[in-house]
Each structure stands twice: as C-alpha cells, then as structure tokens.
Design an enzyme around this catalytic site. Sequence first.
Site, PDB file in Angstrom:
ATOM      1  N   ARG A  10      69.344 -58.606   2.666  1.00  0.00           N
ATOM      2  CA  ARG A  10      69.830 -59.891   3.213  1.00  0.00           C
ATOM      3  C   ARG A  10      71.306 -60.037   2.802  1.00  0.00           C
ATOM      4  O   ARG A  10      71.664 -59.649   1.686  1.00  0.00           O
ATOM      5  CB  ARG A  10      69.030 -61.092   2.670  1.00  0.00           C
ATOM      6  CG  ARG A  10      67.604 -61.171   3.221  1.00  0.00           C
ATOM      7  CD  ARG A  10      66.926 -62.472   2.822  1.00  0.00           C
ATOM      8  NE  ARG A  10      67.294 -63.580   3.691  1.00  0.00           N
ATOM      9  CZ  ARG A  10      66.913 -64.839   3.471  1.00  0.00           C
ATOM     10  NH1 ARG A  10      66.172 -65.140   2.414  1.00  0.00           N
ATOM     11  NH2 ARG A  10      67.271 -65.809   4.301  1.00  0.00           N
ATOM     12  N   ASP A  38      73.446 -70.613  -1.750  1.00  0.00           N
ATOM     13  CA  ASP A  38      73.315 -69.152  -1.740  1.00  0.00           C
ATOM     14  C   ASP A  38      74.594 -68.456  -2.164  1.00  0.00           C
ATOM     15  O   ASP A  38      74.574 -67.289  -2.577  1.00  0.00           O
ATOM     16  CB  ASP A  38      72.921 -68.669  -0.345  1.00  0.00           C
ATOM     17  CG  ASP A  38      71.463 -68.996  -0.101  1.00  0.00           C
ATOM     18  OD1 ASP A  38      71.185 -70.153   0.270  1.00  0.00           O
ATOM     19  OD2 ASP A  38      70.616 -68.127  -0.335  1.00  0.00           O
TER      20      ASP A  38
HETATM   21  O1  MRU Z   1      66.299 -68.371   3.539  1.00  0.00           O
HETATM   22  P1  MRU Z   1      65.990 -68.802   2.153  1.00  0.00           P
HETATM   23  O2  MRU Z   1      64.658 -69.462   2.024  1.00  0.00           O
HETATM   24  O3  MRU Z   1      66.177 -67.677   1.147  1.00  0.00           O
HETATM   25  O4  MRU Z   1      67.086 -69.898   1.814  1.00  0.00           O
HETATM   26  C1  MRU Z   1      67.091 -70.489   0.535  1.00  0.00           C
HETATM   27  C2  MRU Z   1      68.131 -71.524   0.361  1.00  0.00           C
HETATM   28  O5  MRU Z   1      68.915 -71.800   1.221  1.00  0.00           O
HETATM   29  C3  MRU Z   1      68.218 -72.139  -1.000  1.00  0.00           C
HETATM   30  O6  MRU Z   1      68.642 -73.472  -0.912  1.00  0.00           O
HETATM   31  C4  MRU Z   1      69.222 -71.357  -1.853  1.00  0.00           C
HETATM   32  O7  MRU Z   1      68.907 -69.989  -1.839  1.00  0.00           O
HETATM   33  C5  MRU Z   1      69.281 -71.826  -3.247  1.00  0.00           C
HETATM   34  S1  MRU Z   1      67.809 -71.398  -4.132  1.00  0.00           S
HETATM   35  C6  MRU Z   1      67.926 -71.961  -5.719  1.00  0.00           C
END
Ligand code: MRU
Length: 352
Positions: A96, A244
């Site tokens: 990812r 992220d």
């Molecule tokens: O696609 P995801 O479920 O991995 O996205 C997660 C998020 O956007 C969270 O808010 C982010 O990773 C922060 S997790 C502490």
Amino acid sequence: MSGCRVPKTLEWVGGLDGFVSMIDQTKLPTELVYLECRDPETIWHAIKRLSVRGAPAIGVAAAMGVVLGIRDYAGNERTAFLTKLNEVCDYLATSRPTAVNLFWALQRMKTCADGLTDTSVDEIKEQLRNEAIAIRDEDAAMCRRIGEHGQSLIGDGHGVLTHCNAGSLATAEFGTALAPMYVAFEMGRKFKVFADETRPLLQGARLTVWELSQAGIDTTLLCDGAAGALMQSGQVNLVITGSDRIAANGDIANKIGTYGVAVLAKHHNIPFYVAAPSSTFDFDMSSGDGIPIEQRDADEIRRGFGHLIAPPDIPCYSPAFDVTPVGFIRGIITEKGLIEPVTTDKISQVLR
Ligand code: MRU
C-alpha cells in the site's frame, strides 16, 4: 489500560520459527477470527486486502513480514543476506502506498541489520525478530502516551466526532484518535462519541463502533453525509482523527472524507485535532501535495460487500485517502506532546 478492551491487533507468536497472528479485520464486527501468517506473501495480501489496516498496524505487520521473509535464508554470507533482506523489504513496500509507517518500519528493519556488522546471519535473524517485536511494543506505548496527552481535550458532556478507525485495531494497541477517548473514559469522564461510517469500506461502522462499544463508551454511528447536520445541531465539541502521513508543514493525509470533515469543522468553529505517533511524520515530504494517494478498486463502491448497488460498469472515483491542509488543523496529538498551533517550529520543538 481498562478503557480499551480490544484483543491485540497482531503479534508475533513463538520463536524465530513462529508466526504472526492477526485479527482478520475484514470479518469484523460479525466474526472475531485470526489469520496465521507464516510467509511475507500472506502479510502482503493481508495489508493489501485490509485484513490488517491503519497506518501504525501496517508498519508493525510489515516489520514482522520481513522476519518471515528472511528466516529461511540458507546462506551464511552477510552481504548476500542483506541483499535478500532488501528484496523482501522492496516487495512488502508495494502493498500500500500512503501510510508512511510502512516505509518507516521497513527502513528501521534495514537499519537494524546494517548496524550488526560483526554478527552471524543467524544472530541477525534473531535480532530482526526482536526489532519487529520492539516496533510493536513501542507502538502500543506511544499510543498510550497519545491518549494521556490528548485526554484533557475531552470535557464532561462533550460530543467527539471521529472518522474511519484510528483505534486499537489500527495500531498495535489502544489507537491514536481513540486513545484520548479511552483515557478520558478511564478517568471517569462522561462524553459521547460520534463515528462516521466511512464509505466505502465502512471502517467506522465495522471497527470503530465495535471497539468503542466493547469498552462501554457511549457511541453513535452516522452516515458520512450526516456529519454537517450533526455539527450544525450543536452536538459536536471536538473532532479527532488519525493520519496516514503528516508532511513537514503539518498537512495530513487520512481516510477519504477527512478533508470534508475538517472543512465542516472549521465552518462550525469546532476544533479539529489529529492524533498520530512520530512514525507517521514524513519530513522528506515538504507538503501534503506530494503524498501518494492510493486508488481503490471501483467495485468497492459499486458492489460494497458483495451487493451490487450501482450500474455494474459505472466509472467510480475512489481515492482511499485525502489531504487536509494544515490551516484546518487545530493541533496534532503525539506521544511526545501536543503540537498546537501546527507550525514547522512547533513540530520540531515537540518532536525533535
Ligand atoms: O484504509 P485504512 O483503513 O488503512 O485507513 C486507515 C486510516 O485512514 C486511519 O485513520 C489512519 O491509518 C490512522 S490509524 C491510527
């Protein structure tokens, strides 16, 4: 940590010949099942298909995936072993693109091995396993500290809105955005959490609501489109989300829809906070403009969870994340303290 009642998101089980056990988050909230990962390919797919997701948890999974990828290496020659290690890291890095914690954790594994100069290959393997476990344990500790630094923002009687899942399930334990809620709850404060369902993969509905309810925290689920009306009704005092990747200037990438929530919060004069560990900061990225944004498969919108809900060939716009410019962010809660206001000076003062 009585506030958070969620089982461990993922952990290494056994010695070097052990495995990674992780909650399969695609099955929640109806089933709590665990995946056993014994090779890097299974970790790669678990990250790709969001069995493990959330920036810090992805980083931990990748670090453990490195151990799975190098432990069966047969040679004794250090340079060739390091080449193998780099190959495994390059492979896991393709799972990812947006969460910088993935690349941070892979770099940390490489740095660990590089630093072990007069060490046998067998010993480096053991040290890499220790390093992956340390990354997990440190993440849990950072999340706890984020909770302690952020809890005072949540007052008695407050309504707190969150988007996506930045809870225990998104980290080694405890969460980032949800950590201040768990600590405030432990301290006996009475407040209400509003969780956006978070289309298209419903991390808010499936995960955030599930984990907050386990803890006994008063939680209400809403459609993403209802956030504006909820703010207008006066029930939201505060927004906290995770991130992220945070650029050097304080722009943040987070789950698609976060930017809209931040704009709405500013319009309604509601403070918008981001909670993240230092491993989520990317100082090589001067602003959010350069953050790579993952695009997801159109069928996640058209056929959400197996049900066709749109014409089967309709084109879809499906970025997994968006960027919220720093001007919308009141503060960033980190394990080292609160960054408020969010300026480059304040970021370096708190983090470095
Ligand atoms: O696609 P995801 O479920 O991995 O996205 C997660 C998020 O956007 C969270 O808010 C982010 O990773 C922060 S997790 C502490």
